[in-house]
Design a protein around this motif. Structure first.
Motif, PDB file in Angstrom:
ATOM      1  N   LYS B 194       0.878  -1.195   0.045  1.00 36.53           N
ATOM      2  CA  LYS B 194       0.004   0.015  -0.057  1.00 36.53           C
ATOM      3  C   LYS B 194       1.007   1.183  -0.079  1.00 36.53           C
ATOM      4  O   LYS B 194       1.645   1.371   0.939  1.00 36.53           O
ATOM      5  CB  LYS B 194      -0.974  -0.085   1.252  1.00 36.53           C
ATOM      6  CG  LYS B 194      -2.147  -0.887   1.030  1.00 36.53           C
ATOM      7  CD  LYS B 194      -3.238  -0.364   2.079  1.00 36.53           C
ATOM      8  CE  LYS B 194      -4.555  -0.634   1.350  1.00 36.53           C
ATOM      9  NZ  LYS B 194      -5.573  -0.522   2.484  1.00 36.53           N
ATOM     10  N   LYS B 197       1.463   3.050   3.084  1.00 35.43           N
ATOM     11  CA  LYS B 197       2.132   2.272   4.301  1.00 35.43           C
ATOM     12  C   LYS B 197       3.634   2.430   4.273  1.00 35.43           C
ATOM     13  O   LYS B 197       4.374   2.669   3.369  1.00 35.43           O
ATOM     14  CB  LYS B 197       1.824   0.823   4.331  1.00 35.43           C
ATOM     15  CG  LYS B 197       0.333   0.463   4.528  1.00 35.43           C
ATOM     16  CD  LYS B 197       0.144   0.803   5.859  1.00 35.43           C
ATOM     17  CE  LYS B 197      -1.289   0.472   5.938  1.00 35.43           C
ATOM     18  NZ  LYS B 197      -1.797   0.593   7.301  1.00 35.43           N
ATOM     19  N   PRO B 198       4.518   2.678   5.368  1.00 31.67           N
ATOM     20  CA  PRO B 198       5.735   3.073   5.675  1.00 31.67           C
ATOM     21  C   PRO B 198       6.435   1.834   4.811  1.00 31.67           C
ATOM     22  O   PRO B 198       7.536   2.247   4.369  1.00 31.67           O
ATOM     23  CB  PRO B 198       6.033   2.782   7.219  1.00 31.67           C
ATOM     24  CG  PRO B 198       4.667   3.021   7.727  1.00 31.67           C
ATOM     25  CD  PRO B 198       3.701   2.374   6.924  1.00 31.67           C
ATOM     26  N   PHE B 200       5.891   0.388   2.067  1.00 29.92           N
ATOM     27  CA  PHE B 200       5.478   0.229   0.679  1.00 29.92           C
ATOM     28  C   PHE B 200       6.883  -0.050  -0.097  1.00 29.92           C
ATOM     29  O   PHE B 200       7.779   0.940  -0.192  1.00 29.92           O
ATOM     30  CB  PHE B 200       5.023   1.477   0.048  1.00 29.92           C
ATOM     31  CG  PHE B 200       4.763   1.720  -1.174  1.00 29.92           C
ATOM     32  CD1 PHE B 200       3.590   0.938  -2.067  1.00 29.92           C
ATOM     33  CD2 PHE B 200       5.284   2.624  -2.122  1.00 29.92           C
ATOM     34  CE1 PHE B 200       3.416   1.130  -3.298  1.00 29.92           C
ATOM     35  CE2 PHE B 200       5.368   2.619  -3.439  1.00 29.92           C
ATOM     36  CZ  PHE B 200       4.349   1.642  -3.966  1.00 29.92           C
TER      37      PHE B 200
END
Lengths: 390, 665
Positions: B194, B197-198, B200
């Motif tokens: 995503k 999201k951190p 990714f």
């Protein structure tokens, strides 16, 4: 056969021998830093911002004290300034001057060293925002310029806003403006703020206006130009067992279309895996097609990219989806074409904000020379097959 | 399970055993180790996550990586390895992760001071950073870098993965290049893909897919050598269908395939479905434990969904579950979140659902399902086994098998001896031979019907067949000439005798003699020979010159092949009439009949048959989906296809296309 892998890295920032230098952008950034301008350095995720500034911070030929940090975990003003204090302290320690200053703060902040470049500030009950501005005043006396590269800054601003509200976020934005516009501070302190999401649209959400950051000097990191992409391929392939002739290289780049280093490296890794399995060094065009197909299959989570738009922006979905579909079909899209699409969806007022705040901010597409393109070639191909233009 | 194999799976194997027994996942291992070896000190790290379902070999791979570091001097000098496979359940927050790393490092002689969290509380972020700093400092003091192996990284990231901790973990990994994470994950967590999201695209994700046939072959060869069972190594060439069927239906994960190997050692000579039953039985404790974690309502929905086998919509589940749609949707959402079920979105608004782990679905069908469901499982296993059990299938090539059906490719005598499409079942044993001789001696052969004669004479034919197969043509000819055979049968065997030696004009001559003498098998085989050679005019001529009585006999014995020959030779009125009689709501026709109809472009006819005959649809699941694909425009229904048969469906379509090219250019 002893197999030597290409020199790729596809997750962390590229450092050391993994870093392919981007001297053009490095020079532009140094130029602004020399002029004491604070810089907002923007690009979608995975384009390579962090790698560039990490290299700059480590290989600084100026007399500045430089330090890079990813700061994404900060979620309060206190967090942020405490970090700036610590980073400044570390940057100065590395330069090796200013010992009396360092010793002053060492005591006041109760600094503990853990290892060579690692310190912690133990004292909690200090207002580090005030401490930092005091520190800058001390630096003016010392005439020591500090350059801090702060990665994921827009995320921090957003977290402060979400957790502590509009007032704290405004304080931070005003502080940044003070730092930028006060000559005494500018002379000794420069920040390069990195962001994968546009700062201005977060600022707009926080303050209702974007003018609070309008005076920040903006640098954009674009995808590689074709000649750079060729050079990048050569860099990755140096000493590797896999061999690619020029025509095949061109074919590979054409396949990817938009030369973001991350996607070039993913494709190279997949090709290398294919050849490794067969212990065959020469890469062919069918190998590239096969590798690309495998990559498309692996990156199968595009459904979410689509459903996210329809779920969160149901009234704008038709417009956003058509922009992406036309962009996928034509590989590129101009701002004029986007406006034209907006009119057909009666979205005259918010079309540009939707483009910036949704499609660009969320990483679907990015613009370069007034042309909009998908960041990910895989997402582009998926979108093309899911939403064909009939 | 064989104790030896249990031992090989055990986590307490010695380092030497781990290396020796590491057969599959070599490619992934090489990829990571090559990268680590070529990363110089000043360069950043690539972090890796291996994503694969239970039993896909993640833990074994991590253990193998760990061993490499302990055995290779250069690596040992540069790195220290912590494997958190055992402790991960105790990791609740990011500081727990660092705490456990410190414990393990201290057990290896690092002397990291224990910090008391109470000195930092409530500022646990500072505590987390301090623990991390301690690790970095200790590593730098010892001039080492850390390889952190974390099995089930998805669970860790779910525990610590609120955005705050996840952001901090990414920040620490970005700011320091002293720790490299190599993890395993059962799911492709949204943290990895995503955009907001951190993590990714932060990790290099390597999927641990089902083993290929080639890898299964390696496993068999290894165990064959290890257990001194040479027979095991040749199984893949001898029974590729059995192995392919099980590989496809059990997700082909190493743990299951190892169970299969064990079965083959301990219970040889079973058919594919029997092996499947044994493997399913072995999996029962695991799946019962998984079921026990669900509420009764969740269990109900999951069971009914599993019985569908194909993906199903909420509307389809309503009458089966006796619940309203809202309740089912809510339960399905819960099951989707806990990764039991996967949601499939198509072009319409209606979502489809199916069990994520396909072997779990098969387990449901084979252990909890009713008779009908079990029959479907057996039919599918048998179909796959038959499909891939052809001699010329290339292992792991994914190419089409030629010779799935006797009408086109199998040797004529094979067909005849197996009687696959005829009602003549040869009785080829001593008893029948004795019986025939005894009857003949009593001069009672005249009372036997033609087909009975053929049955009894077949007892003489076994030695003939064997001699021809062994290429002992002199003996074969002697047997044919001297055996007490009906003249039609003798001519038939003469034809086989020549055909086997590739003397086709002689073979044809004898086939024609046999046909004139009323041998219907000869008619079948000769027309089959012409058919597979695409000699359409020869078939037309042949049928023009034979008697009506013979055609009647042929239609009686080889009806479905006859229908195909009418279709092939363009006699559409006869074809349509006979096809309608065959493709009825209550009759399961031969798979080769359906396949041949599809080869001759009758997608709609076959589709209509499946529509009126749901049992046939379930019985020939891969053929049904192949028909849909060939028909086109059925995308929504195609989404229901169970993924475990998709390769087979592609293989079927590819086979059909090749045959269409052959017949129609």
């Amino acid at each position: 056969m002893e197999w030597k892998r290409p020199n790729t890295i596809t997750g962390s920032a590229a450092e050391g021998s993994k870093y392919f230098r981007r001297e053009d952008i490095e020079d532009r950034l140094w130029n602004e830093i020399d002029k004491n301008n604070h810089v907002l350095f923007l690009a979608p995720r995975r384009v390579g911002k962090s790698s560039i500034v990490k290299h700059m911070a480590k290989n600084n030929v100026h007399s500045f004290a430089c330090l890079y940090e990813d700061i994404e975990s900060d979620s309060s003003i206190q967090d942020f300034y405490r970090r700036l204090c610590r980073m400044t302290y570390v940057a100065l320690s590395v330069v090796g001057k200013n010992k009396s200053l360092l010793s002053k703060w060492l005591k006041k902040w109760r600094i503990t060293s853990i290892g060579k470049e690692k310190i912690t500030i133990e004292k909690n009950d200090l207002d580090y925002r005030k401490e930092f501005f005091d520190l800058l005043r001390d630096l003016q006396v010392q005439r020591q310029k500090i350059v801090l590269f702060l990665d994921e800054f827009p995320d921090v601003l957003w977290k402060i806003y979400k957790r502590h509200g509009n007032d704290d976020a405004e304080i931070l934005l005003n502080d940044l403006r003070t730092l930028r516009q006060t000559k005494a501070f500018k002379d000794v302190f420069v920040m390069v703020l990195l962001g994968s999401v546009g700062l201005s649209h977060i600022v707009k959400k926080v303050t209702g206006r974007a003018d609070k950051v309008n005076d920040l000097h903006k640098e954009y990191l674009y995808a590689l130009k074709p000649t750079q992409a060729m050079a990048f391929l050569d860099y990755l392939m140096k000493d590797a067992t896999m061999q690619i002739d020029d025509e095949t290289k061109k074919y590979l780049l054409d396949k990817i279309g938009h030369f973001i280093p991350y996607y070039i490296q993913l494709t190279i890794e997949e090709c290398d895996d294919l050849l490794f399995e067969e212990q065959r060094p020469e890469l062919t065009k069918p190998d590239i097609d096969k590798a690309y197909k495998i990559l498309l299959k692996k990156h199968q989570y595009f459904e979410d990219w689509d459903s996210r738009l329809s779920k969160y922006f149901p009234h704008k979905y038709a417009y956003l989806s058509e922009v992406l579909s036309v962009c996928a079909a034509n590989n590129k899209l101009t701002i004029q074409e986007i406006y034209n699409i907006a009119l057909s969806h009666k979205n005259e007022t918010e079309w540009k904000a939707d483009l910036d705040d949704i499609l660009i901010a969320d990483g679907y597409i990015s613009d370069e020379d007034d042309q909009y393109q998908f960041n990910s070639p895989f997402l582009k191909d998926w979108w093309k097959s899911r939403h064909p233009i009939i | 399970m064989n104790t030896d194999i249990i031992q090989y799976q055990n986590a307490n194997q010695s380092e030497e055993e781990i290396i020796k027994n590491f057969i599959v996942r070599q490619k992934e291992f090489a990829r990571v180790m090559d990268d680590i070896r070529s990363t110089d000190e000043g360069s950043s790290f690539q972090h890796y996550i291996f994503v694969g379902s239970r039993g896909s070999g993640k833990s074994t791979l991590l253990r193998r990586i760990q061993v490499e570091f302990s055995l290779e001097k250069a690596l040992k000098q540069q790195y220290v390895v912590v494997n958190l496979s055992e402790e991960q359940s105790a990791v609740y927050k990011l500081y727990d992760l660092w705490d456990y790393v410190i414990r393990d490092l201290n057990a290896m002689g690092f002397n990291i001071e224990k910090k008391d969290f109470r000195s930092y509380a409530p500022d646990m972020k500072s505590y987390t950073i301090v623990l991390h700093s301690q690790i970095i400092s200790a590593l730098q003091t010892k001039k080492k870098r850390l390889i952190l192996l974390i099995d089930n990284f998805d669970r860790i990231i779910d525990s610590v993965g609120n955005d705050e901790d996840a952001s901090l973990l990414r920040e620490l990994l970005m700011n320091h290049k002293d720790i490299r994470i190599i993890g395993g994950s059962t799911v492709m967590s949204e943290h990895f893909w995503k955009y907001d999201k951190p993590f990714f695209q932060f990790f290099s994700i390597k999927k641990l897919e089902s083993l290929s046939l080639e890898e299964v072959k390696k496993l068999l060869e290894f165990w064959s050598d290890k257990m001194h069972l040479p027979e095991l190594a040749v199984q893949i060439n001898k029974h590729p269908g059995k192995i392919e069927s099980i590989r496809m239906l059990t997700d082909g994960m190493p743990r299951t395939m190892l169970l299969f190997v064990d079965m083959m050692i301990n219970r040889p000579e079973q058919n594919g479905y029997h092996y499947l039953q044994l493997i399913v039985d072995k999996a029962t404790p695991i799946y019962q434990e998984r079921l026990s974690r669900l509420s009764p309502a969740q269990k109900k929905v999951l069971s009914e969904l599993a019985y569908f086998w194909d993906a199903a919509s909420v509307d389809e589940l309503i009458p089966k579950c006796n619940m309203d749609g809202k309740t089912i949707s809510a339960l399905l959402n819960q099951l989707t979140q806990s990764k039991y079920v996967v949601k499939i979105k198509g072009a319409t608004k209606n979502l489809l659902y199916r069990l994520e782990e396909r072997f779990f679905n098969l387990w449901f069908i084979m252990t909890q399902g009713g008779i009908q469901q079990r029959l479907e499982a057996k039919a599918l296993a048998d179909f796959l086994e038959k499909w891939y059990d052809q001699a010329d299938i290339q292992p792991s090539s994914g190419n089409n098998p030629y010779g799935i059906h006797s009408w086109t490719d199998k040797k004529a005598y094979d067909h005849w001896m197996s009687g696959s499409s005829s009602d003549n079942i040869p009785i080829a044993n001593e008893v029948s031979q004795t019986a025939y001789v005894s009857i003949k001696n009593k001069k009672k052969t005249d009372v036997l019907k033609r087909s009975d004669q053929e049955r009894f004479t077949s007892g003489f034919e076994e030695p003939i067949k064997k001699a021809i197969e062994d290429k002992n043509y002199v003996k074969g000819l002697e047997l044919i000439q001297n055996a007490e055979l009906d003249e039609g049968v003798r001519n038939y065997w003469m034809a086989i005798y020549y055909e086997h030696q590739k003397k086709f004009s002689d073979a044809e001559k004898y086939y024609l003699h046999a046909i004139q003498l009323g041998n219907v098998k000869a008619l079948n085989d000769l027309s089959s020979y012409f058919y597979k050679q695409n000699k359409i005019q020869k078939i037309r001529d042949l049928f023009n010159q034979i008697s009506k009585e013979m055609i009647g006999l042929f239609l009686k014995s080889y009806r479905q092949f006859a229908v195909i020959l009418y279709l092939y030779s363009g006699k559409m009125d006869l074809f349509i009439k006979l096809a309608q009689e065959e493709l009825t709501a209550d009759k399961i026709v031969l798979d080769e009949f359906i396949l041949s109809l599809l080869i001759h472009k009758q997608n709609n006819l076959v589709f209509n048959y499946f529509e009126i005959n749901p049992k046939a649809k379930e019985h020939y699941k891969p053929l049904f989906y192949a028909t849909l694909k060939l028909k086109g425009g059925m995308d929504q229904t195609l989404l229901k296809m169970p993924p475990e048969i998709s390769q087979n469906v592609d293989d079927i379509i590819s086979f059909i296309r090749t045959k269409q090219d052959f017949y129609y250019g």
